[in-house]
Design a protein around this motif. Structure first.
Motif, PDB file in Angstrom:
ATOM      1  N   TYR A 239      -8.436  -4.252   1.320  1.00 30.12           N
ATOM      2  CA  TYR A 239      -7.609  -4.589   2.220  1.00 30.12           C
ATOM      3  C   TYR A 239      -8.347  -4.589   3.736  1.00 30.12           C
ATOM      4  O   TYR A 239      -8.138  -5.554   4.632  1.00 30.12           O
ATOM      5  N   LEU A 240      -9.082  -3.407   3.871  1.00 33.61           N
ATOM      6  CA  LEU A 240      -9.737  -3.260   5.320  1.00 33.61           C
ATOM      7  C   LEU A 240     -10.886  -3.959   5.398  1.00 33.61           C
ATOM      8  O   LEU A 240     -11.288  -4.586   6.410  1.00 33.61           O
ATOM      9  N   GLY A 241     -11.819  -4.184   4.312  1.00 36.01           N
ATOM     10  CA  GLY A 241     -13.322  -4.735   4.633  1.00 36.01           C
ATOM     11  C   GLY A 241     -13.465  -6.217   4.164  1.00 36.01           C
ATOM     12  O   GLY A 241     -14.358  -6.840   4.372  1.00 36.01           O
ATOM     13  N   SER A 242     -12.480  -6.834   3.517  1.00 34.88           N
ATOM     14  CA  SER A 242     -12.476  -8.127   2.947  1.00 34.88           C
ATOM     15  C   SER A 242     -11.547  -9.025   3.828  1.00 34.88           C
ATOM     16  O   SER A 242     -10.497  -8.721   4.193  1.00 34.88           O
ATOM     17  N   LYS A 243     -12.206 -10.246   4.085  1.00 31.32           N
ATOM     18  CA  LYS A 243     -11.495 -11.138   4.917  1.00 31.32           C
ATOM     19  C   LYS A 243     -10.156 -11.624   4.168  1.00 31.32           C
ATOM     20  O   LYS A 243      -9.252 -12.049   4.602  1.00 31.32           O
ATOM     21  N   ARG A 244     -10.352 -11.916   2.719  1.00 36.59           N
ATOM     22  CA  ARG A 244      -9.365 -12.324   1.856  1.00 36.59           C
ATOM     23  C   ARG A 244      -8.172 -11.389   1.929  1.00 36.59           C
ATOM     24  O   ARG A 244      -6.825 -11.987   2.076  1.00 36.59           O
ATOM     25  N   GLY A 245      -8.430 -10.156   1.668  1.00 36.97           N
ATOM     26  CA  GLY A 245      -7.174  -9.243   1.599  1.00 36.97           C
ATOM     27  C   GLY A 245      -6.717  -9.204   0.056  1.00 36.97           C
ATOM     28  O   GLY A 245      -7.401  -9.687  -0.773  1.00 36.97           O
ATOM     29  N   ILE A 246      -5.410  -8.428  -0.018  1.00 38.78           N
ATOM     30  CA  ILE A 246      -4.671  -8.451  -1.253  1.00 38.78           C
ATOM     31  C   ILE A 246      -3.235  -8.667  -1.375  1.00 38.78           C
ATOM     32  O   ILE A 246      -2.793  -8.762  -0.352  1.00 38.78           O
ATOM     33  N   ALA A 247      -2.752  -9.153  -2.345  1.00 37.19           N
ATOM     34  CA  ALA A 247      -1.431  -9.349  -2.622  1.00 37.19           C
ATOM     35  C   ALA A 247      -0.523  -7.969  -2.874  1.00 37.19           C
ATOM     36  O   ALA A 247      -0.213  -7.692  -4.057  1.00 37.19           O
ATOM     37  N   LEU A 248      -0.277  -7.481  -1.913  1.00 36.55           N
ATOM     38  CA  LEU A 248       0.310  -6.311  -1.975  1.00 36.55           C
ATOM     39  C   LEU A 248       1.760  -6.324  -2.778  1.00 36.55           C
ATOM     40  O   LEU A 248       2.038  -5.225  -3.460  1.00 36.55           O
ATOM     41  N   PHE A 249       2.507  -7.360  -2.471  1.00 38.17           N
ATOM     42  CA  PHE A 249       3.777  -7.258  -3.057  1.00 38.17           C
ATOM     43  C   PHE A 249       3.987  -8.262  -4.057  1.00 38.17           C
ATOM     44  O   PHE A 249       5.005  -8.643  -4.494  1.00 38.17           O
ATOM     45  N   TYR A 250       2.849  -8.672  -4.918  1.00 39.35           N
ATOM     46  CA  TYR A 250       3.012  -9.467  -6.149  1.00 39.35           C
ATOM     47  C   TYR A 250       3.594  -8.885  -7.010  1.00 39.35           C
ATOM     48  O   TYR A 250       3.543  -7.469  -7.270  1.00 39.35           O
ATOM     49  N   PRO A 251       4.561  -9.165  -7.771  1.00 45.10           N
ATOM     50  CA  PRO A 251       4.558 -10.751  -8.039  1.00 45.10           C
ATOM     51  C   PRO A 251       5.736 -11.315  -7.385  1.00 45.10           C
ATOM     52  O   PRO A 251       6.191 -12.349  -7.445  1.00 45.10           O
ATOM     53  N   VAL A 252       6.343 -10.508  -6.269  1.00 43.72           N
ATOM     54  CA  VAL A 252       7.463 -10.826  -5.676  1.00 43.72           C
ATOM     55  C   VAL A 252       6.895 -11.844  -4.816  1.00 43.72           C
ATOM     56  O   VAL A 252       7.780 -12.596  -4.253  1.00 43.72           O
ATOM     57  N   TRP A 253       5.781 -11.602  -3.878  1.00 45.55           N
ATOM     58  CA  TRP A 253       5.483 -12.303  -2.974  1.00 45.55           C
ATOM     59  C   TRP A 253       3.761 -12.366  -3.175  1.00 45.55           C
ATOM     60  O   TRP A 253       3.213 -11.669  -3.191  1.00 45.55           O
ATOM     61  N   ASP A 254       3.323 -13.884  -3.109  1.00 47.47           N
ATOM     62  CA  ASP A 254       1.995 -14.067  -3.439  1.00 47.47           C
ATOM     63  C   ASP A 254       1.080 -13.962  -2.140  1.00 47.47           C
ATOM     64  O   ASP A 254      -0.077 -14.056  -2.346  1.00 47.47           O
ATOM     65  N   ARG A 255       1.661 -13.841  -1.155  1.00 48.53           N
ATOM     66  CA  ARG A 255       0.940 -13.664   0.133  1.00 48.53           C
ATOM     67  C   ARG A 255      -0.116 -12.492   0.241  1.00 48.53           C
ATOM     68  O   ARG A 255       0.222 -11.503  -0.056  1.00 48.53           O
ATOM     69  N   GLU A 256      -1.434 -12.658   0.602  1.00 50.06           N
ATOM     70  CA  GLU A 256      -2.553 -11.921   0.657  1.00 50.06           C
ATOM     71  C   GLU A 256      -2.464 -11.281   2.002  1.00 50.06           C
ATOM     72  O   GLU A 256      -2.433 -12.080   3.153  1.00 50.06           O
ATOM     73  N   PHE A 257      -2.728 -10.115   2.134  1.00 47.77           N
ATOM     74  CA  PHE A 257      -2.706  -9.270   3.405  1.00 47.77           C
ATOM     75  C   PHE A 257      -3.993  -8.545   3.621  1.00 47.77           C
ATOM     76  O   PHE A 257      -4.506  -8.047   2.432  1.00 47.77           O
ATOM     77  N   GLY A 258      -4.739  -8.819   4.591  1.00 46.32           N
ATOM     78  CA  GLY A 258      -5.834  -8.226   4.863  1.00 46.32           C
ATOM     79  C   GLY A 258      -6.116  -7.801   6.450  1.00 46.32           C
ATOM     80  O   GLY A 258      -5.405  -8.100   7.223  1.00 46.32           O
TER      81      GLY A 258
END
Length: 168
Positions: free
Chosen positions: A95-114
């Motif tokens: 989450y903090l170190g990667s530009k891409r981030g992670i999908a914290l709310f998957y499978p409800v929401w596909d959006r990746e947060f970083g």
């Protein structure tokens, strides 16, 4: 972060955690490091199992999976007490170190947060970012254990007290 970054984070975290939980610097400190090392490393590597199936940084990089690992020490003791910390720090690193981030709310929401200041996994700065995040993680753990233990879950604070006492 890539596998190398997660292993570096887990190894440094295990060593630092040994000193946070038992700052004496003698044999009991090294016994604490040995006790937390394998579970933290396994936990740090586990979320990337989703590269073999599912969607990477979604299937095993989300809050429901983290809750399962956080609940594990409450219901089961044993030598895997610290796996949750490896999983949590894996998430923090992605989450903090990667530009891409992670999908914290998957499978409800596909959006990746970083975090906006993250770097790509192939960046020359990836290891420096990993070390900085690890130092911050250890600082948070040290504050929780030594300054604000009342904010730790009861089972965890009791485990820390009993675990470090049994090693001594």
């Amino acid at each position: 972060m890539d596998k190398r970054g997660h292993v570096l984070n887990a190894v440094l975290l295990s060593i630092g955690l040994g000193y946070v939980l038992d700052p004496s610097g003698d044999v009991t400190t090294f016994a604490t490091i040995a006790e937390v090392f394998l579970p933290v490393v396994l936990g740090a590597l586990f979320p990337d199992v989703d590269t073999a199936f599912g969607k990477h940084r979604k299937t095993l990089h989300n809050i429901p999976v983290l809750v399962i690992f956080l609940a594990h020490p409450i219901y089961h003791g044993g030598n895997l007490q610290w796996v949750w910390l490896g999983v949590l720090t894996h998430y923090a690193l992605d989450y903090l170190g990667s530009k891409r981030g992670i999908a914290l709310f998957y499978p409800v929401w596909d959006r990746e947060f970083g975090f906006p200041s993250g770097v790509t996994t192939s960046s020359d700065h990836a290891e420096i970012v990993t070390v900085v995040i690890t130092v911050v993680e250890l600082g948070i753990v040290a504050v929780l254990v030594h300054v604000l233990p009342q904010y730790l879950p009861t089972g965890l604070s009791q485990y820390i007290v009993e675990g470090t006492a049994s090693i001594a």
